[in-house]
Motif scaffolding. Structure first.
Motif, PDB file in Angstrom:
ATOM      1  N   VAL A   3       0.877  -1.168   0.000  1.00 40.23           N
ATOM      2  CA  VAL A   3       0.000   0.000   0.000  1.00 40.23           C
ATOM      3  C   VAL A   3       0.911   1.214   0.000  1.00 40.23           C
ATOM      4  CG1 VAL A   3      -1.788   1.283   1.231  1.00 40.23           C
ATOM      5  CG2 VAL A   3      -1.786  -1.229   1.280  1.00 40.23           C
ATOM      6  N   GLY A   4       0.740   2.084  -0.993  1.00 35.58           N
ATOM      7  CA  GLY A   4       1.595   3.254  -1.091  1.00 35.58           C
ATOM      8  C   GLY A   4       0.853   4.447  -1.643  1.00 35.58           C
ATOM      9  N   ASP A   5       1.533   5.593  -1.615  1.00 35.30           N
ATOM     10  CA  ASP A   5       0.877   6.812  -2.086  1.00 35.30           C
ATOM     11  C   ASP A   5       1.712   7.591  -3.106  1.00 35.30           C
ATOM     12  OD1 ASP A   5       2.804   7.837  -0.400  1.00 35.30           O
ATOM     13  OD2 ASP A   5       1.414   8.959   0.862  1.00 35.30           O
ATOM     14  N   THR A   6       2.649   6.906  -3.753  1.00 38.78           N
ATOM     15  CA  THR A   6       3.452   7.566  -4.783  1.00 38.78           C
ATOM     16  C   THR A   6       3.623   6.638  -5.985  1.00 38.78           C
ATOM     17  OG1 THR A   6       5.640   6.738  -4.149  1.00 38.78           O
ATOM     18  CG2 THR A   6       4.823   8.683  -2.948  1.00 38.78           C
ATOM     19  N   PRO A   7       3.917   7.209  -7.146  1.00 38.58           N
ATOM     20  CA  PRO A   7       4.221   6.364  -8.301  1.00 38.58           C
ATOM     21  C   PRO A   7       5.421   5.450  -8.047  1.00 38.58           C
ATOM     22  CG  PRO A   7       3.684   8.564  -9.041  1.00 38.58           C
ATOM     23  CD  PRO A   7       3.793   8.620  -7.534  1.00 38.58           C
ATOM     24  N   LEU A   8       6.377   5.906  -7.253  1.00 42.01           N
ATOM     25  CA  LEU A   8       7.536   5.073  -6.919  1.00 42.01           C
ATOM     26  C   LEU A   8       7.102   3.842  -6.117  1.00 42.01           C
ATOM     27  CD1 LEU A   8      10.579   4.703  -7.117  1.00 42.01           C
ATOM     28  CD2 LEU A   8      10.813   6.095  -5.059  1.00 42.01           C
ATOM     29  N   ASP A   9       6.134   4.008  -5.234  1.00 42.82           N
ATOM     30  CA  ASP A   9       5.610   2.861  -4.488  1.00 42.82           C
ATOM     31  C   ASP A   9       5.007   1.825  -5.431  1.00 42.82           C
ATOM     32  OD1 ASP A   9       6.283   4.043  -2.030  1.00 42.82           O
ATOM     33  OD2 ASP A   9       4.308   4.972  -1.818  1.00 42.82           O
ATOM     34  N   VAL A  10       4.246   2.292  -6.410  1.00 46.71           N
ATOM     35  CA  VAL A  10       3.634   1.376  -7.385  1.00 46.71           C
ATOM     36  C   VAL A  10       4.730   0.658  -8.176  1.00 46.71           C
ATOM     37  CG1 VAL A  10       2.110   1.187  -9.380  1.00 46.71           C
ATOM     38  CG2 VAL A  10       1.530   2.765  -7.521  1.00 46.71           C
ATOM     39  N   ALA A  11       5.732   1.408  -8.619  1.00 44.81           N
ATOM     40  CA  ALA A  11       6.833   0.804  -9.378  1.00 44.81           C
ATOM     41  C   ALA A  11       7.583  -0.226  -8.542  1.00 44.81           C
ATOM     42  CB  ALA A  11       7.786   1.892  -9.869  1.00 44.81           C
ATOM     43  N   ALA A  12       7.809   0.070  -7.267  1.00 43.07           N
ATOM     44  CA  ALA A  12       8.522  -0.863  -6.386  1.00 43.07           C
ATOM     45  C   ALA A  12       7.720  -2.151  -6.215  1.00 43.07           C
ATOM     46  CB  ALA A  12       8.782  -0.219  -5.032  1.00 43.07           C
ATOM     47  N   ALA A  13       6.408  -2.022  -6.054  1.00 39.20           N
ATOM     48  CA  ALA A  13       5.567  -3.214  -5.923  1.00 39.20           C
ATOM     49  C   ALA A  13       5.626  -4.053  -7.187  1.00 39.20           C
ATOM     50  CB  ALA A  13       4.122  -2.806  -5.617  1.00 39.20           C
ATOM     51  N   ARG A  14       5.533  -3.405  -8.326  1.00 42.68           N
ATOM     52  CA  ARG A  14       5.591  -4.131  -9.598  1.00 42.68           C
ATOM     53  C   ARG A  14       6.938  -4.836  -9.754  1.00 42.68           C
ATOM     54  NH1 ARG A  14       0.689  -4.611  -9.785  1.00 42.68           N
ATOM     55  NH2 ARG A  14      -0.584  -2.970 -10.679  1.00 42.68           N
ATOM     56  N   GLU A  15       8.012  -4.156  -9.407  1.00 39.84           N
ATOM     57  CA  GLU A  15       9.355  -4.733  -9.508  1.00 39.84           C
ATOM     58  C   GLU A  15       9.474  -5.978  -8.623  1.00 39.84           C
ATOM     59  OE1 GLU A  15      13.265  -5.164 -10.806  1.00 39.84           O
ATOM     60  OE2 GLU A  15      11.774  -3.751 -11.549  1.00 39.84           O
ATOM     61  N   ALA A  16       8.804  -5.942  -7.476  1.00 34.76           N
ATOM     62  CA  ALA A  16       8.850  -7.069  -6.541  1.00 34.76           C
ATOM     63  C   ALA A  16       7.820  -8.149  -6.869  1.00 34.76           C
ATOM     64  CB  ALA A  16       8.632  -6.562  -5.116  1.00 34.76           C
ATOM     65  N   GLY A  17       6.956  -7.882  -7.849  1.00 31.56           N
ATOM     66  CA  GLY A  17       5.925  -8.849  -8.192  1.00 31.56           C
ATOM     67  C   GLY A  17       4.749  -8.845  -7.244  1.00 31.56           C
ATOM     68  N   ALA A  18       4.567  -7.749  -6.533  1.00 28.46           N
ATOM     69  CA  ALA A  18       3.492  -7.660  -5.545  1.00 28.46           C
ATOM     70  C   ALA A  18       2.291  -6.912  -6.108  1.00 28.46           C
ATOM     71  CB  ALA A  18       3.998  -6.926  -4.301  1.00 28.46           C
ATOM     72  N   ALA A  19       1.130  -7.226  -5.590  1.00 29.62           N
ATOM     73  CA  ALA A  19      -0.057  -6.427  -5.876  1.00 29.62           C
ATOM     74  C   ALA A  19       0.121  -5.077  -5.196  1.00 29.62           C
ATOM     75  CB  ALA A  19      -1.297  -7.128  -5.339  1.00 29.62           C
ATOM     76  N   VAL A  20      -0.560  -4.060  -5.729  1.00 33.57           N
ATOM     77  CA  VAL A  20      -0.358  -2.723  -5.167  1.00 33.57           C
ATOM     78  C   VAL A  20      -1.668  -1.958  -5.053  1.00 33.57           C
ATOM     79  CG1 VAL A  20       0.244  -1.733  -7.409  1.00 33.57           C
ATOM     80  CG2 VAL A  20       0.992  -0.584  -5.350  1.00 33.57           C
ATOM     81  N   VAL A  21      -1.826  -1.325  -3.902  1.00 32.98           N
ATOM     82  CA  VAL A  21      -2.936  -0.414  -3.639  1.00 32.98           C
ATOM     83  C   VAL A  21      -2.343   0.986  -3.568  1.00 32.98           C
ATOM     84  CG1 VAL A  21      -4.730   0.261  -2.003  1.00 32.98           C
ATOM     85  CG2 VAL A  21      -4.178  -2.169  -2.322  1.00 32.98           C
ATOM     86  N   ALA A  22      -2.800   1.870  -4.441  1.00 31.83           N
ATOM     87  CA  ALA A  22      -2.335   3.259  -4.422  1.00 31.83           C
ATOM     88  C   ALA A  22      -3.411   4.109  -3.749  1.00 31.83           C
ATOM     89  CB  ALA A  22      -2.071   3.757  -5.835  1.00 31.83           C
ATOM     90  N   VAL A  23      -2.982   4.940  -2.807  1.00 35.30           N
ATOM     91  CA  VAL A  23      -3.903   5.773  -2.046  1.00 35.30           C
ATOM     92  C   VAL A  23      -3.455   7.228  -2.183  1.00 35.30           C
ATOM     93  CG1 VAL A  23      -4.966   6.153   0.197  1.00 35.30           C
ATOM     94  CG2 VAL A  23      -4.135   3.878  -0.398  1.00 35.30           C
ATOM     95  N   ALA A  24      -4.365   8.074  -2.611  1.00 33.16           N
ATOM     96  CA  ALA A  24      -4.028   9.478  -2.863  1.00 33.16           C
ATOM     97  C   ALA A  24      -4.078  10.304  -1.578  1.00 33.16           C
ATOM     98  CB  ALA A  24      -4.963  10.061  -3.919  1.00 33.16           C
ATOM     99  N   THR A  25      -3.271   9.910  -0.605  1.00 29.43           N
ATOM    100  CA  THR A  25      -3.226  10.641   0.660  1.00 29.43           C
ATOM    101  C   THR A  25      -2.013  11.555   0.751  1.00 29.43           C
ATOM    102  OG1 THR A  25      -2.087   8.774   1.674  1.00 29.43           O
ATOM    103  CG2 THR A  25      -4.472   8.875   1.956  1.00 29.43           C
ATOM    104  N   GLY A  26      -1.140  11.479  -0.230  1.00 25.31           N
ATOM    105  CA  GLY A  26       0.056  12.320  -0.250  1.00 25.31           C
ATOM    106  C   GLY A  26      -0.100  13.433  -1.259  1.00 25.31           C
ATOM    107  N   ARG A  27       0.995  13.794  -1.889  1.00 24.33           N
ATOM    108  CA  ARG A  27       0.956  14.917  -2.830  1.00 24.33           C
ATOM    109  C   ARG A  27       0.503  14.519  -4.229  1.00 24.33           C
ATOM    110  NH1 ARG A  27       6.937  16.494  -4.993  1.00 24.33           N
ATOM    111  NH2 ARG A  27       6.396  15.502  -6.925  1.00 24.33           N
TER     112      ARG A  27
END
Length: 66
Positions: A3-27
């Motif tokens: 679970v992350g709130d940045t495009p980098l978080d999504v990219a990191a999850a994809r790189e690790a092969g993990a599912a990803v939840v993006a939450v617009a709680t940051g900038r």
């Protein structure tokens, strides 16, 4: 699942092969995060204590289905 709130978080999850939840709680806005194609996109995590938001619960069900 990450679970992350940045495009980098999504990219990191994809790189690790993990599912990803993006939450617009940051900038980053919903539109900016949507462009990264997360498995689940949420505006926030506002939900009753002890309960997962329905979209996250559905993702968890898919990930743990036999």
């Amino acid at each position: 699942m990450l679970v992350g709130d940045t495009p980098l978080d999504v990219a990191a999850a994809r790189e690790a092969g993990a599912a990803v939840v993006a939450v617009a709680t940051g900038r980053w806005t919903l539109d900016e995060l949507a462009a990264t194609d997360p498995d689940v996109l949420l505006a926030d995590l506002d939900h009753p204590a002890g309960e997962a938001p329905p979209a996250i619960a559905a993702l968890l069900d898919r990930l743990t289905a036999g």
